[in-house]
Design an enzyme around this catalytic site. Structure first.
Site, PDB file in Angstrom:
ATOM      1  N   ASP A  30       0.869  -1.182   0.000  1.00 47.01           N
ATOM      2  CA  ASP A  30       0.000   0.000   0.000  1.00 47.01           C
ATOM      3  C   ASP A  30       0.904   1.230   0.000  1.00 47.01           C
ATOM      4  O   ASP A  30       2.036   1.179   0.510  1.00 47.01           O
ATOM      5  CB  ASP A  30      -0.890   0.002   1.252  1.00 47.01           C
ATOM      6  CG  ASP A  30      -2.115   0.879   1.084  1.00 47.01           C
ATOM      7  OD1 ASP A  30      -3.226   0.349   0.903  1.00 47.01           O
ATOM      8  OD2 ASP A  30      -1.957   2.126   1.107  1.00 47.01           O
ATOM      9  N   LYS A  35      -0.371   3.079   7.457  1.00 47.25           N
ATOM     10  CA  LYS A  35      -1.124   1.822   7.420  1.00 47.25           C
ATOM     11  C   LYS A  35      -0.175   0.622   7.439  1.00 47.25           C
ATOM     12  O   LYS A  35      -0.351  -0.333   8.203  1.00 47.25           O
ATOM     13  CB  LYS A  35      -1.979   1.808   6.138  1.00 47.25           C
ATOM     14  CG  LYS A  35      -2.920   0.638   6.039  1.00 47.25           C
ATOM     15  CD  LYS A  35      -3.665   0.619   4.713  1.00 47.25           C
ATOM     16  CE  LYS A  35      -4.842   1.561   4.690  1.00 47.25           C
ATOM     17  NZ  LYS A  35      -5.598   1.488   3.424  1.00 47.25           N
ATOM     18  N   LEU A 149     -17.829  -8.738  -1.347  1.00 44.16           N
ATOM     19  CA  LEU A 149     -17.973  -8.767   0.111  1.00 44.16           C
ATOM     20  C   LEU A 149     -18.740  -7.565   0.649  1.00 44.16           C
ATOM     21  O   LEU A 149     -18.745  -6.484   0.073  1.00 44.16           O
ATOM     22  CB  LEU A 149     -16.620  -8.911   0.810  1.00 44.16           C
ATOM     23  CG  LEU A 149     -15.544  -7.854   0.691  1.00 44.16           C
ATOM     24  CD1 LEU A 149     -15.812  -6.688   1.614  1.00 44.16           C
ATOM     25  CD2 LEU A 149     -14.213  -8.503   1.048  1.00 44.16           C
ATOM     26  N   LYS A 250     -35.587  -3.274   3.094  1.00 41.75           N
ATOM     27  CA  LYS A 250     -35.782  -2.535   4.333  1.00 41.75           C
ATOM     28  C   LYS A 250     -35.804  -1.045   3.987  1.00 41.75           C
ATOM     29  O   LYS A 250     -34.796  -0.487   3.511  1.00 41.75           O
ATOM     30  CB  LYS A 250     -34.616  -2.850   5.276  1.00 41.75           C
ATOM     31  CG  LYS A 250     -34.750  -2.251   6.637  1.00 41.75           C
ATOM     32  CD  LYS A 250     -35.689  -3.054   7.493  1.00 41.75           C
ATOM     33  CE  LYS A 250     -35.879  -2.413   8.861  1.00 41.75           C
ATOM     34  NZ  LYS A 250     -37.112  -2.799   9.508  1.00 41.75           N
ATOM     35  N   GLY A 256     -25.939   4.089   1.532  1.00 42.01           N
ATOM     36  CA  GLY A 256     -24.680   4.833   1.437  1.00 42.01           C
ATOM     37  C   GLY A 256     -23.563   3.838   1.239  1.00 42.01           C
ATOM     38  O   GLY A 256     -23.787   2.737   0.739  1.00 42.01           O
ATOM     39  N   CYS A 259     -19.826   1.394  -2.083  1.00 40.93           N
ATOM     40  CA  CYS A 259     -20.137   0.651  -3.311  1.00 40.93           C
ATOM     41  C   CYS A 259     -21.383   1.142  -4.052  1.00 40.93           C
ATOM     42  O   CYS A 259     -21.294   1.549  -5.207  1.00 40.93           O
ATOM     43  CB  CYS A 259     -20.302  -0.834  -2.996  1.00 40.93           C
ATOM     44  SG  CYS A 259     -18.755  -1.590  -2.540  1.00 40.93           S
ATOM     45  N   LYS A 262     -21.372   4.704  -5.687  1.00 40.90           N
ATOM     46  CA  LYS A 262     -20.358   4.772  -6.753  1.00 40.90           C
ATOM     47  C   LYS A 262     -20.763   3.889  -7.946  1.00 40.90           C
ATOM     48  O   LYS A 262     -20.639   4.302  -9.094  1.00 40.90           O
ATOM     49  CB  LYS A 262     -19.040   4.311  -6.141  1.00 40.90           C
ATOM     50  CG  LYS A 262     -17.965   3.892  -7.083  1.00 40.90           C
ATOM     51  CD  LYS A 262     -16.696   3.577  -6.324  1.00 40.90           C
ATOM     52  CE  LYS A 262     -16.574   2.127  -5.901  1.00 40.90           C
ATOM     53  NZ  LYS A 262     -16.318   1.179  -6.964  1.00 40.90           N
ATOM     54  N   ARG A 326     -18.141   6.716   4.489  1.00 42.63           N
ATOM     55  CA  ARG A 326     -18.159   7.154   3.093  1.00 42.63           C
ATOM     56  C   ARG A 326     -19.593   7.145   2.555  1.00 42.63           C
ATOM     57  O   ARG A 326     -20.310   6.165   2.685  1.00 42.63           O
ATOM     58  CB  ARG A 326     -17.272   6.248   2.236  1.00 42.63           C
ATOM     59  CG  ARG A 326     -15.800   6.568   2.389  1.00 42.63           C
ATOM     60  CD  ARG A 326     -14.941   5.617   1.601  1.00 42.63           C
ATOM     61  NE  ARG A 326     -14.953   4.293   2.167  1.00 42.63           N
ATOM     62  CZ  ARG A 326     -14.355   3.245   1.603  1.00 42.63           C
ATOM     63  NH1 ARG A 326     -13.742   3.375   0.454  1.00 42.63           N
ATOM     64  NH2 ARG A 326     -14.385   2.067   2.184  1.00 42.63           N
TER      65      ARG A 326
HETATM   66  C1  UDX Z   1     -22.646  -3.746  -0.734  1.00 46.44           C
HETATM   67  C2  UDX Z   1     -23.068  -5.117  -1.297  1.00 46.44           C
HETATM   68  O1  UDX Z   1     -24.012  -5.712  -0.390  1.00 46.44           O
HETATM   69  C3  UDX Z   1     -21.859  -6.014  -1.517  1.00 46.44           C
HETATM   70  O2  UDX Z   1     -22.269  -7.232  -2.112  1.00 46.44           O
HETATM   71  C4  UDX Z   1     -20.889  -5.287  -2.454  1.00 46.44           C
HETATM   72  O3  UDX Z   1     -19.726  -6.055  -2.674  1.00 46.44           O
HETATM   73  C5  UDX Z   1     -20.503  -3.930  -1.870  1.00 46.44           C
HETATM   74  O4  UDX Z   1     -21.709  -3.167  -1.599  1.00 46.44           O
HETATM   75  P1  UDX Z   1     -21.938  -2.820   1.658  1.00 46.44           P
HETATM   76  O5  UDX Z   1     -21.666  -1.508   0.975  1.00 46.44           O
HETATM   77  O6  UDX Z   1     -20.956  -3.343   2.641  1.00 46.44           O
HETATM   78  O7  UDX Z   1     -22.088  -3.978   0.562  1.00 46.44           O
HETATM   79  O8  UDX Z   1     -23.316  -2.658   2.434  1.00 46.44           O
HETATM   80  P2  UDX Z   1     -24.812  -3.248   2.401  1.00 46.44           P
HETATM   81  O9  UDX Z   1     -25.023  -4.070   3.590  1.00 46.44           O
HETATM   82  O10 UDX Z   1     -25.144  -3.858   1.110  1.00 46.44           O
HETATM   83  O11 UDX Z   1     -25.643  -1.899   2.604  1.00 46.44           O
HETATM   84  C6  UDX Z   1     -25.520  -0.786   1.720  1.00 46.44           C
HETATM   85  C7  UDX Z   1     -26.416   0.347   2.141  1.00 46.44           C
HETATM   86  O12 UDX Z   1     -27.781   0.034   1.887  1.00 46.44           O
HETATM   87  C8  UDX Z   1     -26.364   0.703   3.638  1.00 46.44           C
HETATM   88  O13 UDX Z   1     -26.407   2.099   3.781  1.00 46.44           O
HETATM   89  C9  UDX Z   1     -27.621   0.061   4.216  1.00 46.44           C
HETATM   90  O14 UDX Z   1     -28.076   0.711   5.372  1.00 46.44           O
HETATM   91  C10 UDX Z   1     -28.589   0.233   3.052  1.00 46.44           C
HETATM   92  N1  UDX Z   1     -29.681  -0.764   3.016  1.00 46.44           N
HETATM   93  C11 UDX Z   1     -29.385  -2.084   2.859  1.00 46.44           C
HETATM   94  C12 UDX Z   1     -30.999  -0.353   3.105  1.00 46.44           C
HETATM   95  O15 UDX Z   1     -31.288   0.853   3.231  1.00 46.44           O
HETATM   96  N2  UDX Z   1     -31.996  -1.285   3.027  1.00 46.44           N
HETATM   97  C13 UDX Z   1     -31.742  -2.610   2.867  1.00 46.44           C
HETATM   98  O16 UDX Z   1     -32.697  -3.400   2.794  1.00 46.44           O
HETATM   99  C14 UDX Z   1     -30.386  -3.030   2.780  1.00 46.44           C
END
Ligand code: UDX
Length: 442
Positions: A30, A35, A149, A250, A256, A259, A262, A326
């Site tokens: 990195d 880090k 993930l 949900k 937010g 992932c 973006k 983020r």
């Molecule tokens: C996500 C994908 O799930 C994962 O497969 C991908 O590789 C990267 O992006 P992550 O960003 O870690 O993972 O979070 P995730 O649990 O998916 O939640 C994303 C956002 O959606 C959060 O802000 C969460 O609060 C919101 N969310 C999720 C909802 O508002 N309602 C839901 O039902 C599920």
């Protein structure tokens, strides 16, 4: 296999530690000196369940460095895990990614296999091969291996992946992809070896589909409020249809994180670039933005003025169980409340340090170490993520500590029926306004 992992953020560090825990010797690189220094001392630089213990026990199999020559020279396989953030115009910023390719060109001394784990625009795999081989005399096999993930579940996602998708362009690539998949097949999981374009597209299509589900249910939530329905019950009823399922339905203040925001913008940009109209993705993005306004407007309708009020904010990470802020929906919400001259007290079990860095010059924000200290003497509480600690709060906690238990729950954490003795507002569900008294400060 001599594996080097470039970029030790979420994807890179979790991959490095996991593979090392299985007995593979991993070289992690990195550019961030701090880090690397922490990792060398065995300190995990991310909050992720089981990451620290796995790092501690796997340290003998891990080398960390900021020297790209050392990292690249001896590797047979280079996993690129650098972030590919969103650029100002919504496109994918590939600066970090190309900086890695330039390092590889400079330092590579033999043929190598490049494994792309970063999320990259469709077509990148072939461009990478061309780019490397036009500037180096070595041969490069390039495998697309998108990472799926989820933060907070990263290690368990590694141990039991839903699927492994690998994109290749020739028969040699198929053989290499099988070897790479084998590294991750500790438990049985579906493996799909396909074209690089398919693999790259699967990543975008999956993330945007999940984001779309969230925006869809949030849009339904807005309508539920108008027609007197309860979005949680609606989602539950929908989920009995196995074609729909219950996940990602949900309702709340929107998605937010690093992932979904973006990748929805990235896919929309890629579609535009290819003259394909993707209004469904655009609507997903727009609804997500509008969800913040929707939540704020509820608060503004309830209070004539927020000036001088004590506002407790529970949860500033983009979701519970992470320190990541983020693209957290908490950022625009806290900004807006600050502009209304309220006094804000924030509690988040993991993310306060990161959030504090974004709001350095604000004297009207206080950070506290316990949820009860945030609730103490608050006129209103805003719940912005689904941290386990908040899920476990009871109506009495709000009643005991707050000046008046007025709750705006942006994540629908509690059953409306259970919130006796409070004024409880959530998303897409009827509000509950019990007779509550304002009491003196504690
Ligand atoms: C996500 C994908 O799930 C994962 O497969 C991908 O590789 C990267 O992006 P992550 O960003 O870690 O993972 O979070 P995730 O649990 O998916 O939640 C994303 C956002 O959606 C959060 O802000 C969460 O609060 C919101 N969310 C999720 C909802 O508002 N309602 C839901 O039902 C599920």
């Amino acid at each position: 296999m001599e594996i080097t992992i470039i970029g030790l953020g979420y994807v890179g560090l979790v991959n490095a530690v996991y593979l090392a825990s299985l007995g593979h010797e991993i070289f992690g690189y990195d550019i961030d000196k701090n880090k690397i220094s922490l990792l060398r001392q065995g300190v995990a630089t991310l909050e992720e369940p089981n990451l620290q213990s796995l790092l501690t026990e796997s340290l003998p199999n891990l080398r960390f460095s900021t020297n790209h020559k050392d990292a690249i020279r001896h590797a047979s396989h280079i996993f690129i895990c650098v972030d590919t953030p969103q650029d100002k115009d919504g496109s994918v910023d590939m600066k970090n990614f190309y900086a890695v390719l330039d390092n590889i060109i400079e330092d590579s001394i033999s043929d190598q296999c490049i494994v792309i784990r970063s999320t990259v625009p469709v077509g990148t795999n072939k461009i990478v091969k061309q780019y490397l081989e036009s500037k180096s005399s070595n041969h490069f096999d390039v495998i697309s291996f998108p990472e799926f993930l989820s933060q907070g579940k990263a290690i368990s996602n590694m141990i039991q992946p839903d699927r492994l998708i690998l994109g290749v362009n020739d028969q040699k690539g198929v053989a290499l992809a099988k070897e790479i998949a084998q590294l991750y097949l500790i438990k049985k999981a579906p493996v799909m070896i396909t074209s690089s374009e398919n693999a790259e597209m699967i990543k975008y299509a999956s993330n945007c589909f999940l984001a779309m589900k969230i925006s869809y249910i949030n849009n339904i939530a807005q309508l539920c409020e108008k027609v007197g329905a309860d979005v949680d019950k609606v989602a539950k009823g929908m989920s009995y249809d196995p074609r729909i399922g219950e996940s990602f339905l949900k309702a709340g203040i929107g998605y937010g994180g690093s992932c979904f925001p973006k990748d929805t913008n990235g896919l929309y940009w890629i579609a535009n670039d290819n003259s394909v109209s993707m209004e469904i993705v655009k609507s997903t993005i727009d609804i997500n933005k509008s969800q913040v306004e929707f939540f704020l407007n509820k608060i503004y309708r309830r209070f004539k003025s927020l000036a001088g009020l004590n506002v407790a904010v529970l949860g500033v990470a983009f979701k519970g169980g992470t320190e990541d802020v983020r693209n957290s929906q908490a950022i625009p919400i806290v900004k807006a409340i600050l502009e209304k001259n309220a006094n804000i007290t924030i509690y988040d079990p993991l993310a306060m340090d990161n959030f504090q860095k974004l709001f350095t010059r604000h004297t009207r924000i206080k950070y506290v170490d316990y949820p009860y200290d945030a609730l103490k003497n608050a006129d209103v509480v805003l719940i912005l993520n689904d941290s386990e600690e908040f899920v476990n709060l009871k109506p009495l906690d709000f009643i005991t500590y707050m000046r008046k238990p007025v709750i705006f729950d942006g994540r629908n954490l509690y059953k409306v029926e259970s919130m006796e003795g409070t004024e409880y507002h959530s998303i897409g569900r009827p509000s509950r306004v019990d007779k509550v008294k304002t009491r003196k400060s504690l």
